[in-house]
Design a protein around this motif. Structure first.
Motif, PDB file in Angstrom:
ATOM      1  N   ARG A  32       0.804  -1.188  -0.242  1.00 45.51           N
ATOM      2  CA  ARG A  32      -0.073   0.056   0.086  1.00 45.51           C
ATOM      3  C   ARG A  32       0.829   1.360   0.065  1.00 45.51           C
ATOM      4  O   ARG A  32       0.586   2.200  -0.818  1.00 45.51           O
ATOM      5  CB  ARG A  32      -0.851  -0.153   1.035  1.00 45.51           C
ATOM      6  CG  ARG A  32      -1.974  -1.213   1.107  1.00 45.51           C
ATOM      7  CD  ARG A  32      -2.991  -0.900   2.363  1.00 45.51           C
ATOM      8  NE  ARG A  32      -3.626   0.048   2.426  1.00 45.51           N
ATOM      9  CZ  ARG A  32      -4.247   0.796   3.530  1.00 45.51           C
ATOM     10  NH1 ARG A  32      -3.865   0.087   4.547  1.00 45.51           N
ATOM     11  NH2 ARG A  32      -4.832   1.946   3.283  1.00 45.51           N
ATOM     12  N   VAL A  33       1.793   1.201   0.762  1.00 45.26           N
ATOM     13  CA  VAL A  33       2.641   2.467   0.753  1.00 45.26           C
ATOM     14  C   VAL A  33       3.522   2.582  -0.571  1.00 45.26           C
ATOM     15  O   VAL A  33       3.631   3.804  -1.006  1.00 45.26           O
ATOM     16  CB  VAL A  33       3.977   2.205   2.108  1.00 45.26           C
ATOM     17  CG1 VAL A  33       4.747   3.400   1.962  1.00 45.26           C
ATOM     18  CG2 VAL A  33       3.059   2.292   3.337  1.00 45.26           C
ATOM     19  N   LEU A  35       2.584   1.550  -3.433  1.00 45.51           N
ATOM     20  CA  LEU A  35       1.634   2.078  -4.354  1.00 45.51           C
ATOM     21  C   LEU A  35       1.343   3.523  -4.364  1.00 45.51           C
ATOM     22  O   LEU A  35       1.242   4.241  -5.437  1.00 45.51           O
ATOM     23  CB  LEU A  35       0.595   1.103  -4.546  1.00 45.51           C
ATOM     24  CG  LEU A  35       0.813  -0.291  -4.897  1.00 45.51           C
ATOM     25  CD1 LEU A  35      -0.551  -1.224  -4.991  1.00 45.51           C
ATOM     26  CD2 LEU A  35       1.498  -0.358  -6.516  1.00 45.51           C
ATOM     27  N   ASN A  36       1.116   3.936  -2.959  1.00 47.53           N
ATOM     28  CA  ASN A  36       0.889   5.414  -3.005  1.00 47.53           C
ATOM     29  C   ASN A  36       2.193   6.047  -3.206  1.00 47.53           C
ATOM     30  O   ASN A  36       2.034   7.245  -3.805  1.00 47.53           O
ATOM     31  CB  ASN A  36       0.697   5.386  -1.560  1.00 47.53           C
ATOM     32  CG  ASN A  36       0.123   6.857  -1.196  1.00 47.53           C
ATOM     33  OD1 ASN A  36      -0.667   7.422  -1.623  1.00 47.53           O
ATOM     34  ND2 ASN A  36       1.003   7.709  -0.189  1.00 47.53           N
ATOM     35  N   ARG A  37       3.552   5.860  -2.871  1.00 42.74           N
ATOM     36  CA  ARG A  37       4.715   6.545  -3.567  1.00 42.74           C
ATOM     37  C   ARG A  37       4.563   6.564  -4.954  1.00 42.74           C
ATOM     38  O   ARG A  37       4.954   7.995  -5.515  1.00 42.74           O
ATOM     39  CB  ARG A  37       5.899   5.885  -2.981  1.00 42.74           C
ATOM     40  CG  ARG A  37       6.125   5.910  -1.500  1.00 42.74           C
ATOM     41  CD  ARG A  37       7.519   5.162  -1.112  1.00 42.74           C
ATOM     42  NE  ARG A  37       7.687   5.357   0.288  1.00 42.74           N
ATOM     43  CZ  ARG A  37       8.527   6.393   0.821  1.00 42.74           C
ATOM     44  NH1 ARG A  37       9.349   7.149   0.047  1.00 42.74           N
ATOM     45  NH2 ARG A  37       8.596   6.404   2.122  1.00 42.74           N
ATOM     46  N   ASN A  39       2.088   6.353  -7.086  1.00 42.85           N
ATOM     47  CA  ASN A  39       0.989   7.192  -7.474  1.00 42.85           C
ATOM     48  C   ASN A  39       1.052   8.798  -7.158  1.00 42.85           C
ATOM     49  O   ASN A  39       0.603   9.759  -7.934  1.00 42.85           O
ATOM     50  CB  ASN A  39      -0.207   6.848  -7.054  1.00 42.85           C
ATOM     51  CG  ASN A  39      -0.899   5.565  -7.584  1.00 42.85           C
ATOM     52  OD1 ASN A  39      -0.354   5.095  -8.717  1.00 42.85           O
ATOM     53  ND2 ASN A  39      -1.618   4.794  -6.526  1.00 42.85           N
ATOM     54  N   THR A  40       1.773   9.140  -6.247  1.00 40.44           N
ATOM     55  CA  THR A  40       2.237  10.436  -5.936  1.00 40.44           C
ATOM     56  C   THR A  40       3.476  10.861  -6.285  1.00 40.44           C
ATOM     57  O   THR A  40       4.046  11.942  -5.927  1.00 40.44           O
ATOM     58  CB  THR A  40       1.764  10.768  -4.314  1.00 40.44           C
ATOM     59  OG1 THR A  40       2.832   9.860  -3.636  1.00 40.44           O
ATOM     60  CG2 THR A  40       0.324  10.355  -4.036  1.00 40.44           C
ATOM     61  N   THR A  41       4.209  10.069  -6.713  1.00 42.08           N
ATOM     62  CA  THR A  41       5.545  10.451  -7.043  1.00 42.08           C
ATOM     63  C   THR A  41       6.459  11.092  -5.902  1.00 42.08           C
ATOM     64  O   THR A  41       7.202  11.952  -5.823  1.00 42.08           O
ATOM     65  CB  THR A  41       5.954  11.351  -8.395  1.00 42.08           C
ATOM     66  OG1 THR A  41       5.334  12.595  -7.839  1.00 42.08           O
ATOM     67  CG2 THR A  41       5.279  10.539  -9.526  1.00 42.08           C
ATOM     68  N   THR A  42       6.308  10.187  -4.612  1.00 43.14           N
ATOM     69  CA  THR A  42       6.957  10.569  -3.298  1.00 43.14           C
ATOM     70  C   THR A  42       8.076   9.747  -3.166  1.00 43.14           C
ATOM     71  O   THR A  42       7.845   8.548  -2.773  1.00 43.14           O
ATOM     72  CB  THR A  42       5.721  10.344  -2.189  1.00 43.14           C
ATOM     73  OG1 THR A  42       4.757  11.189  -2.633  1.00 43.14           O
ATOM     74  CG2 THR A  42       6.284  10.728  -1.034  1.00 43.14           C
ATOM     75  N   PRO A  47       7.546  14.814  -1.579  1.00 41.09           N
ATOM     76  CA  PRO A  47       6.688  14.644  -3.037  1.00 41.09           C
ATOM     77  C   PRO A  47       7.726  15.403  -3.996  1.00 41.09           C
ATOM     78  O   PRO A  47       8.470  16.007  -3.454  1.00 41.09           O
ATOM     79  CB  PRO A  47       5.362  15.409  -2.704  1.00 41.09           C
ATOM     80  CG  PRO A  47       5.302  15.451  -1.040  1.00 41.09           C
ATOM     81  CD  PRO A  47       6.512  15.175  -0.567  1.00 41.09           C
TER      82      PRO A  47
END
Length: 146
Positions: A32-33, A35-37, A39-42, A47
């Motif tokens: 989850r982390v 995929l979030n990174r 999707n948010t290019t973090t 960010p």
């Protein structure tokens, strides 16, 4: 891959259930982390829009810390599978080898971000799948032998 659930596999059923559960949970939460990174290019907690130059020390810290986060639960799950004789030794060696290659690939990119990002992505996805799969096998076997 055949999962053996005979009485031999009941040496540590409570430990197996617990290790298997946390192996799966660790992989799911990390996915989850990750995929979030993506999707948010973090990256490295920043960010992309706010990204500052990350010094070499941070890369080394991330490579070390991330490796400890992943190898500890995997080694516990692997040891429980092996002790309980859930899978044949050759299958465990293949699983351990795949995890080791994936972990190494991921660590290489964390330590040297100039490498292609595929090292990190492929390593992350593979290690998460291996930990979740091994954890699920251990969880299933442990529950069956309680």
């Amino acid at each position: 891959m055949s999962v053996q659930t005979s009485s031999v596999a009941s040496l540590l059923p409570v430990t197996g259930v617990t290790a298997g559960y946390f192996g799966v949970v660790t992989a799911v939460l990390a996915m989850r982390v990750g995929l979030n990174r993506l999707n948010t290019t973090t990256f490295y907690g920043l960010p992309k829009a706010e990204k500052k130059e990350v010094d070499a020390h941070v890369h080394k810290e991330r490579a070390h810390g991330n490796t400890v986060e992943w190898t500890s639960p995997f080694l516990f799950v692997l040891a429980s599978l092996e002790l309980n004789k859930v899978l044949p030794t050759k299958q465990l060696a293949i699983i351990a080898g795949i995890f080791t290659l994936a972990r190494t690939s991921h660590t290489l990119h964390l330590a040297r971000p100039s490498l292609p990002v595929i090292f990190r992505l492929a390593g992350f996805l593979t290690q998460a799948a291996v930990l979740a799969g091994a954890g699920a096998v251990l969880l299933y076997t442990g529950l069956k032998n309680l």
